[in-house]
Scaffold this motif. Structure first.
Motif, PDB file in Angstrom:
ATOM      1  N   VAL A  46      24.377 -22.456  20.214  1.00  0.00           N
ATOM      2  CA  VAL A  46      25.751 -22.819  19.173  1.00  0.00           C
ATOM      3  C   VAL A  46      25.882 -21.802  18.075  1.00  0.00           C
ATOM      4  O   VAL A  46      26.979 -21.961  17.768  1.00  0.00           O
ATOM      5  N   PHE A  47      24.793 -21.163  17.697  1.00  0.00           N
ATOM      6  CA  PHE A  47      25.159 -20.186  16.860  1.00  0.00           C
ATOM      7  C   PHE A  47      24.131 -18.798  17.272  1.00  0.00           C
ATOM      8  O   PHE A  47      22.986 -19.142  17.583  1.00  0.00           O
ATOM      9  N   ASP A  48      24.784 -17.821  17.301  1.00  0.00           N
ATOM     10  CA  ASP A  48      23.930 -16.634  17.584  1.00  0.00           C
ATOM     11  C   ASP A  48      23.402 -15.910  16.384  1.00  0.00           C
ATOM     12  O   ASP A  48      23.859 -15.659  15.489  1.00  0.00           O
ATOM     13  N   GLN A  49      22.202 -15.762  16.576  1.00  0.00           N
ATOM     14  CA  GLN A  49      21.224 -15.303  15.537  1.00  0.00           C
ATOM     15  C   GLN A  49      21.789 -13.941  14.872  1.00  0.00           C
ATOM     16  O   GLN A  49      21.758 -13.829  13.811  1.00  0.00           O
ATOM     17  N   ASP A  50      22.093 -13.108  15.758  1.00  0.00           N
ATOM     18  CA  ASP A  50      22.528 -11.654  15.354  1.00  0.00           C
ATOM     19  C   ASP A  50      23.754 -11.749  14.591  1.00  0.00           C
ATOM     20  O   ASP A  50      23.794 -11.060  13.589  1.00  0.00           O
ATOM     21  N   GLU A 522      24.170 -43.461   9.302  1.00  0.00           N
ATOM     22  CA  GLU A 522      24.333 -42.129   8.835  1.00  0.00           C
ATOM     23  C   GLU A 522      24.220 -41.092   9.792  1.00  0.00           C
ATOM     24  O   GLU A 522      24.710 -39.906   9.665  1.00  0.00           O
ATOM     25  N   ALA A 523      23.098 -41.030  10.441  1.00  0.00           N
ATOM     26  CA  ALA A 523      22.855 -40.230  11.431  1.00  0.00           C
ATOM     27  C   ALA A 523      23.866 -40.001  12.550  1.00  0.00           C
ATOM     28  O   ALA A 523      24.228 -38.805  12.979  1.00  0.00           O
ATOM     29  N   VAL A 524      24.329 -41.139  13.025  1.00  0.00           N
ATOM     30  CA  VAL A 524      25.597 -41.188  14.058  1.00  0.00           C
ATOM     31  C   VAL A 524      26.772 -40.470  13.276  1.00  0.00           C
ATOM     32  O   VAL A 524      27.305 -39.482  13.940  1.00  0.00           O
ATOM     33  N   THR A 525      26.849 -40.667  12.272  1.00  0.00           N
ATOM     34  CA  THR A 525      28.015 -40.191  11.146  1.00  0.00           C
ATOM     35  C   THR A 525      27.744 -38.636  11.044  1.00  0.00           C
ATOM     36  O   THR A 525      28.891 -37.739  11.234  1.00  0.00           O
ATOM     37  N   ALA A 526      26.605 -38.169  10.954  1.00  0.00           N
ATOM     38  CA  ALA A 526      26.395 -36.775  10.617  1.00  0.00           C
ATOM     39  C   ALA A 526      26.794 -36.016  11.908  1.00  0.00           C
ATOM     40  O   ALA A 526      27.606 -34.998  12.025  1.00  0.00           O
ATOM     41  N   TRP A 527      26.483 -36.493  13.145  1.00  0.00           N
ATOM     42  CA  TRP A 527      26.767 -35.775  14.386  1.00  0.00           C
ATOM     43  C   TRP A 527      28.138 -35.870  14.740  1.00  0.00           C
ATOM     44  O   TRP A 527      28.778 -35.009  15.178  1.00  0.00           O
ATOM     45  N   ASN A 528      28.842 -37.072  14.617  1.00  0.00           N
ATOM     46  CA  ASN A 528      30.394 -37.036  14.414  1.00  0.00           C
ATOM     47  C   ASN A 528      31.033 -35.973  13.686  1.00  0.00           C
ATOM     48  O   ASN A 528      31.919 -35.268  13.884  1.00  0.00           O
ATOM     49  N   THR A 537      36.823 -25.617  14.064  1.00  0.00           N
ATOM     50  CA  THR A 537      36.345 -24.121  14.064  1.00  0.00           C
ATOM     51  C   THR A 537      36.313 -23.197  15.652  1.00  0.00           C
ATOM     52  O   THR A 537      36.077 -22.344  15.668  1.00  0.00           O
ATOM     53  N   GLY A 538      36.832 -24.259  16.658  1.00  0.00           N
ATOM     54  CA  GLY A 538      36.600 -23.635  17.724  1.00  0.00           C
ATOM     55  C   GLY A 538      35.374 -23.461  18.374  1.00  0.00           C
ATOM     56  O   GLY A 538      35.167 -22.525  19.354  1.00  0.00           O
ATOM     57  N   ASN A 539      34.171 -23.824  18.126  1.00  0.00           N
ATOM     58  CA  ASN A 539      32.775 -23.907  18.514  1.00  0.00           C
ATOM     59  C   ASN A 539      32.737 -24.556  19.769  1.00  0.00           C
ATOM     60  O   ASN A 539      31.915 -25.726  19.270  1.00  0.00           O
ATOM     61  N   ALA A 540      32.884 -24.391  20.824  1.00  0.00           N
ATOM     62  CA  ALA A 540      33.088 -25.400  21.961  1.00  0.00           C
ATOM     63  C   ALA A 540      31.599 -25.819  22.179  1.00  0.00           C
ATOM     64  O   ALA A 540      31.164 -26.889  22.550  1.00  0.00           O
ATOM     65  N   ASN A 541      30.484 -24.934  22.079  1.00  0.00           N
ATOM     66  CA  ASN A 541      29.066 -25.106  22.510  1.00  0.00           C
ATOM     67  C   ASN A 541      28.449 -26.179  21.596  1.00  0.00           C
ATOM     68  O   ASN A 541      27.815 -27.387  21.685  1.00  0.00           O
ATOM     69  N   LEU A 542      28.941 -25.890  20.137  1.00  0.00           N
ATOM     70  CA  LEU A 542      28.383 -27.040  19.093  1.00  0.00           C
ATOM     71  C   LEU A 542      28.980 -28.345  19.059  1.00  0.00           C
ATOM     72  O   LEU A 542      28.455 -29.311  18.983  1.00  0.00           O
ATOM     73  N   GLU A 543      30.399 -28.270  19.599  1.00  0.00           N
ATOM     74  CA  GLU A 543      31.017 -29.420  19.935  1.00  0.00           C
ATOM     75  C   GLU A 543      30.348 -30.274  21.055  1.00  0.00           C
ATOM     76  O   GLU A 543      30.168 -31.637  20.857  1.00  0.00           O
ATOM     77  N   GLU A 545      27.101 -29.998  21.925  1.00  0.00           N
ATOM     78  CA  GLU A 545      25.818 -30.632  21.459  1.00  0.00           C
ATOM     79  C   GLU A 545      26.071 -31.572  20.670  1.00  0.00           C
ATOM     80  O   GLU A 545      25.168 -32.488  20.766  1.00  0.00           O
ATOM     81  N   ALA A 546      26.832 -31.684  19.473  1.00  0.00           N
ATOM     82  CA  ALA A 546      26.917 -32.774  18.782  1.00  0.00           C
ATOM     83  C   ALA A 546      27.591 -34.036  19.389  1.00  0.00           C
ATOM     84  O   ALA A 546      27.017 -34.838  18.862  1.00  0.00           O
ATOM     85  N   THR A 547      28.181 -33.908  20.314  1.00  0.00           N
ATOM     86  CA  THR A 547      28.573 -35.047  21.058  1.00  0.00           C
ATOM     87  C   THR A 547      27.522 -35.564  21.726  1.00  0.00           C
ATOM     88  O   THR A 547      27.307 -37.042  21.837  1.00  0.00           O
ATOM     89  N   TRP A 548      26.439 -34.902  22.258  1.00  0.00           N
ATOM     90  CA  TRP A 548      25.535 -35.351  23.024  1.00  0.00           C
ATOM     91  C   TRP A 548      24.555 -35.868  22.200  1.00  0.00           C
ATOM     92  O   TRP A 548      24.065 -37.144  21.929  1.00  0.00           O
ATOM     93  N   MET A 549      24.447 -35.402  20.777  1.00  0.00           N
ATOM     94  CA  MET A 549      23.453 -35.800  19.829  1.00  0.00           C
ATOM     95  C   MET A 549      23.977 -37.217  19.217  1.00  0.00           C
ATOM     96  O   MET A 549      23.611 -38.414  19.002  1.00  0.00           O
ATOM     97  N   LEU A 550      25.302 -37.321  18.906  1.00  0.00           N
ATOM     98  CA  LEU A 550      25.993 -38.460  18.833  1.00  0.00           C
ATOM     99  C   LEU A 550      25.795 -39.604  19.581  1.00  0.00           C
ATOM    100  O   LEU A 550      25.621 -40.819  19.224  1.00  0.00           O
ATOM    101  N   SER A 551      26.336 -39.309  20.769  1.00  0.00           N
ATOM    102  CA  SER A 551      26.013 -40.361  21.880  1.00  0.00           C
ATOM    103  C   SER A 551      24.483 -40.752  22.123  1.00  0.00           C
ATOM    104  O   SER A 551      24.237 -42.019  22.133  1.00  0.00           O
ATOM    105  N   SER A 552      23.437 -39.942  21.922  1.00  0.00           N
ATOM    106  CA  SER A 552      22.270 -40.297  22.084  1.00  0.00           C
ATOM    107  C   SER A 552      21.627 -41.339  20.952  1.00  0.00           C
ATOM    108  O   SER A 552      21.094 -42.192  21.103  1.00  0.00           O
ATOM    109  N   GLU A 553      22.235 -40.720  19.887  1.00  0.00           N
ATOM    110  CA  GLU A 553      21.780 -41.332  18.290  1.00  0.00           C
ATOM    111  C   GLU A 553      22.211 -42.827  18.257  1.00  0.00           C
ATOM    112  O   GLU A 553      21.703 -43.832  18.091  1.00  0.00           O
ATOM    113  N   ALA A 554      23.521 -42.901  18.912  1.00  0.00           N
ATOM    114  CA  ALA A 554      24.213 -44.242  18.723  1.00  0.00           C
ATOM    115  C   ALA A 554      23.261 -45.269  19.766  1.00  0.00           C
ATOM    116  O   ALA A 554      23.042 -46.282  19.510  1.00  0.00           O
ATOM    117  N   GLN A 555      23.042 -44.736  21.055  1.00  0.00           N
ATOM    118  CA  GLN A 555      22.278 -45.681  21.962  1.00  0.00           C
ATOM    119  C   GLN A 555      20.869 -46.000  21.321  1.00  0.00           C
ATOM    120  O   GLN A 555      20.421 -47.036  21.510  1.00  0.00           O
TER     121      GLN A 555
END
Length: 688
Positions: A46-50, A522-528, A537-543, A545-555
Motif C-alpha cells: 500500500v506504500f512503496d518503500q522507495d 475506536e479501532a473500527v473508526t481508525a480503519w474507517n 488520495t486515490g490509494n486503491a490498495n490502501l483502501e 486493506e483498510a476496508t478488510w481491517m475495518l470489517s475484520s475488526e468489526a467482526q
C-alpha cells in the motif's frame, strides 16, 4: 485506550512524491486475486518503500522515548503492538499467547503449556502455564525473525554461537526447536515412548513430542545439527497419533492474503511447512470457514471460546463486509429537523473549543470539528461551514507541517528512526511507547478525509505527513516479514493481528498477560478513517486493506467485546454481557480509566461514527447492554454515546433516545462529540 504500565526539508519535493506514492500504491505488484471477477485482493504494497523514503527524510527525526528492544536481532523492525512484543522489549521477557498455547522464555531455554481457563464474575483467565520447561543451555535468546503469524527465536551460548532456533505460531499447537549444532536439550519431565511418539502428562494436560533425534532418554534429547524436536498439547477429544503425523511438519513461516468479494471479506493465513500441518480455528473463524478445511482433530479450551483443531496448510474464513462511511444520510430529515440542526450547528461552531496539543484528544477534537463541518455542508449552513473549514484547515495544516517540530514543541509529528514510526511531540496514553497509535491517527485521517471530500485541494498539502500516519498504522510494504531496518521504514500493519481479527494497543506489551486492547470501536473508526483517507488520495490498495481491517475488526469486536456467544462454556460464571478489556492471557470486565458500568460500555462504542451501525443487529443484546451500563439514566460520562448505541435496538428506542438527547446536559456530551452530531445521528438513523 491503553495506559502505560504506571505506569520538508523541501516541501515541493514531498508534494511531488505524494503523487508518486499514490500512483505506485495503486499499481499491483502481482495479481493474487486469480480469476475471481470483480474481486479486490491484497495485490501489492500500500506504500512503496522507495517512494516513501524521501517523505520520511523530509520530516523531523527524533526519538522521544527509547524502547530498548533488548531481545531483537540486529536489523529487524521493532515489533511494537504485536502479540509477541513482550518477548522483545523490557528488562525481562514476558509470556506470550500463541493460542492454543502459552509460551515464555526462561534464563536458559523456554517453557510452554496449554493455559488452564478459569472464569469468575468479572474475569476470564488463561495465563501463562509453563507445564513443559526445556533446558537448552542458552545464555541469551533473541527474536531473529517474524512474519504474519510465526516467530523465530535464536538461542546463543556464552560464546555467542547459535545453539538452535525455536519457532512458535499463532493457531499452531506446535513448539519446535531445531539444533544449529550437535547438542543436548532436556526437561525435568520424563518422556514415555509410544511408537514414534513420546508423551508426558503435566496436571490434566498430556503433551506429545515428535523428533528424529539421535536418542531420547528420560527427559534428555540428543540432537544432531538440523534435527528438530516438536512438542504439542494433545486434545482430550483428539487422537495423539494423527496429531503426531502433522507435528512432523511444524510451521516455519506464514503468509497472508485478504480479499473482498461482494458482501464478504476473506482472510487466508497460509502456514509454510514441508507437509500438511495443524492449526486451531478461533470461534469467529469457525463461523464461516472456507470449503475444504477439515477440523476433526479435537479441540482446546481458550479464554476466547473453544478452539477447533484443523489440518492442512491454509486457515481461511470470511467475514461480513462493513463498507467505510464518511457521512450521515440526512435525506429523510423533516424541514423542522433541518432547521433545528442548522441552529445547533451554528451554535456549536461558534463555541468550538480550543484544539488540544496531544495526539489523542487533539485527534478527537479534529474529528469532532470535521463532523460538524460535514453537517454544516450537508445542511447548506454556509457561514458555520466556512468558519469550521478555516479552523480545520489551519489546524490540520499546523499538524501536517513536516518541519513543524523544528519550530515548536507541540502540534507536530516526528519520525522515530529506532522504533520505525511517527510520534506526536505531545504524548498521551503512552503514545511515545507506540501505545494506541491506531486510535489516535484514525481520528486525524478521518478528519482530513472529510475536508478532502468537499475540497480535494488541501489533501495534497496534508498528504506528506498524513501518509506517514497512514503508513505508521497500515503499511504493508514488507510482505509481512520482519524486514531489515535498512529497507523498511514502518512495520507491516503495526497494530492489526490477522489471526486474532483485531488490533493490539500496547506498544511494548510489558505485561504477564500479553498484549491487550480496550476500545474495539475506536479501532473500527481508525480503519474507517484510513479507508476514507485512502479513497480521498486515490490509494486503491490502501483502501482495500483498510476496508478488510475495518470489517475484520468489526467482526471481532462483536464476537469478543460486545456481543459474545454466551452459550460458549468459557462464559459460564461470567456475570456481564460485555468484555471491555481483552488480553492475550485474560479478559476483564474493567477499563484502564474507570470502574463505572457506563465506562465499560462507553469505551466500546465511542465515537459512534457513521460506520458504528455495525453494532446493530441484536436488539435484545443492545437493550441488555445499555441497561447494564446506564441503570436507566444517561446523565453520566459517555451518556451521549450510550444514547446513540441504545437507539440501535429499534425505532421505539431511537425515538426515546432522541427525546433524551435533546434534554441531556452539555457536561455529558463527550469532547469528541457535539450536540449537533448527537441529534443528527439519532434523527437520521434507520433501523433495518
Amino acid at each position: 485506550m491503553n495506559l502505560p504500565t504506571l505506569p520538508l526539508r523541501v516541501f515541493g519535493l514531498i508534494a511531488t512524491l505524494t503523487v508518486a506514492i499514490n500512483t505506485a500504491a495503486c499499481t499491483p505488484k502481482h495479481d493474487i486475486a486469480g480469476p475471481d471477477s470483480g474481486m479486490k485482493a491484497s495485490v501489492g504494497p500500500v506504500f512503496d518503500q522507495d517512494q516513501i523514503a524521501p517523505v520520511v527524510d523530509g520530516i523531523v527525526h527524533k526519538t522521544i522515548k527509547d524502547l530498548d528492544a533488548k531481545r531483537l536481532a540486529e536489523g529487524l523492525v521493532p515489533p511494537t503492538n504485536r502479540w509477541f512484543s513482550g518477548l522483545v522489549f523490557g528488562d525481562k521477557p514476558q509470556p506470550v499467547f500463541p493460542l492454543p498455547l502459552s509460551f515464555g522464555l526462561t534464563d536458559s531455554g523456554f517453557a510452554f503449556g496449554q493455559p488452564a481457563v478459569t472464569t469468575t464474575e468479572k474475569n476470564i483467565s488463561g495465563g501463562f502455564k509453563p507445564d513443559v520447561t526445556v533446558e537448552i543451555g542458552a545464555a541469551d535468546t533473541r527474536v531473529s525473525g517474524y512474519d504474519t503469524s510465526t516467530v523465530t527465536l535464536d538461542s546463543f551460548d556464552v560464546a555467542g554461537e547459535v545453539l538452535g532456533h525455536t519457532r512458535i505460531a499463532q493457531g499452531s499447537p506446535f513448539v519446535s526447536y531445531t539444533a544449529a549444532k550437535p547438542s543436548k536439550i532436556s526437561s525435568p519431565l520424563q518422556l514415555a515412548k509410544d511408537g514414534d511418539l513420546y508423551t508426558v502428562k503435566a496436571g490434566d494436560v498430556s503433551y506429545g513430542l515428535v523428533t528424529r533425534a539421535r536418542s531420547v532418554a528420560g527427559g534428555t534429547i540428543s540432537l544432531e545439527k538440523g534435527d528438530t524436536a516438536t512438542w504439542f498439547a494433545i486434545p482430550p477429544d483428539g487422537a495423539a497419533d494423527k496429531l503426531a503425523e502433522l507435528a512432523a511438519h511444524p510451521p516455519t513461516g506464514s503468509t497472508l492474503d485478504y480479499r473482498i468479494a461482494g458482501d464478504q471479506v476473506r482472510t487466508t493465513l497460509s502456514y509454510q511447512a514441508d507437509g500438511p500441518t495443524a492449526f486451531a480455528a478461533l470461534p469467529h473463524q469457525q463461523q464461516n470457514l472456507a470449503p475444504g478445511i477439515t477440523c476433526d482433530l479435537g479441540s482446546y479450551p481458550s479464554i476466547y471460546g473453544t478452539l477447533k483443531l484443523c489440518s492442512g496448510s491454509e486457515l481461511s474464513w470470511s467475514s461480513p463486509l462493513y463498507a467505510p462511511k464518511t457521512a450521515l444520510n440526512l435525506d429523510n430529515l423533516s424541514s423542522g429537523q433541518r432547521e433545528e440542526l442548522i441552529k445547533q450547528v451554528t451554535k456549536d461552531a461558534a463555541n468550538l473549543p480550543d484544539f488540544p496539543a496531544d495526539t489523542y484528544f487533539g485527534g478527537k477534537a479534529l474529528y469532532r470539528a470535521a463532523m460538524l463541518y460535514q453537517l454544516a455542508v450537508q445542511l447548506k449552513a454556509e457561514r458555520p461551514a466556512a468558519d469550521l473549514k478555516v479552523k480545520l484547515t489551519e489546524t490540520l495544516g499546523q499538524w501536517t507541517d513536516p518541519q513543524g517540530c523544528a519550530k515548536r514543541q507541540a502540534f507536530c509529528f516526528v519520525y522515530d528512526e529506532q522504533a520505525k514510526g511517527v510520534v506526536g511531540m505531545t504524548p498521551s496514553f503512552g503514545s511515545e511507547e507506540f501505545n494506541d497509535h491506531h486510535f489516535h491517527y484514525g481520528y486525524f485521517l478521518y478528519a482530513a478525509a472529510v475536508v478532502a471530500a468537499n475540497d480535494p485541494a488541501p489533501a495534497q498539502r496534508y498528504a506528506p505527513v498524513l501518509n506517514l500516519l497512514a503508513a505508521d498504522i497500515g503499511s504493508s510494504a514488507n510482505g509481512g516479514k520482519g524486514s531489515s531496518s535498512e529497507t523498511a521504514h514502518f512495520p507491516d500493519r503495526r497494530t492489526f493481528d490477522p489471526y486474532a481479527g483485531h488490533s493490539w494497543a500496547s506498544g511494548t506489551a510489558p505485561f504477564a498477560d500479553g498484549n491487550n486492547q480496550e476500545s474495539s470501536s475506536e479501532a473500527v473508526t481508525a480503519w474507517n478513517g484510513l479507508a476514507l483517507w485512502a479513497k480521498a488520495t486515490g490509494n486503491a490498495n490502501l483502501e482495500t486493506e483498510a476496508t478488510w481491517m475495518l470489517s475484520s475488526e468489526a467482526q471481532a469486536g462483536l464476537a469478543y467485546w460486545t456481543n459474545f456467544d454466551s452459550s460458549q462454556p468459557v462464559y459460564a460464571g461470567y456475570e456481564h454481557k460485555i468484555v471491555p478489556l481483552n488480553w492475550g492471557g485474560k479478559r476483564d470486565y474493567a477499563t484502564w480509566f474507570s470502574p463505572e458500568p457506563a465506562a465499560m460500555l462507553g469505551i466500546l462504542v465511542i465515537p459512534m461514527s457513521p460506520s458504528s451501525t455495525y453494532l446493530a443487529g441484536d436488539s435484545r443484546r443492545i437493550e441488555a447492554n445499555a441497561a447494564d451500563a446506564t441503570g436507566g439514566t444517561f446523565d453520566h460520562k459517555f451518556g451521549d454515546y450510550l444514547l446513540m448505541y441504545s437507539a440501535l435496538a429499534g425505532e421505539q428506542q431511537r425515538k426515546a433516545a432522541l427525546a433524551a438527547a435533546e434534554r441531556l446536559d452539555d457536561k455529558w456530551i463527550d469532547d469528541g462529540n457535539s450536540r449537533s452530531y448527537l441529534l443528527a445521528w439519532l434523527m437520521s438513523l434507520k433501523i433495518n
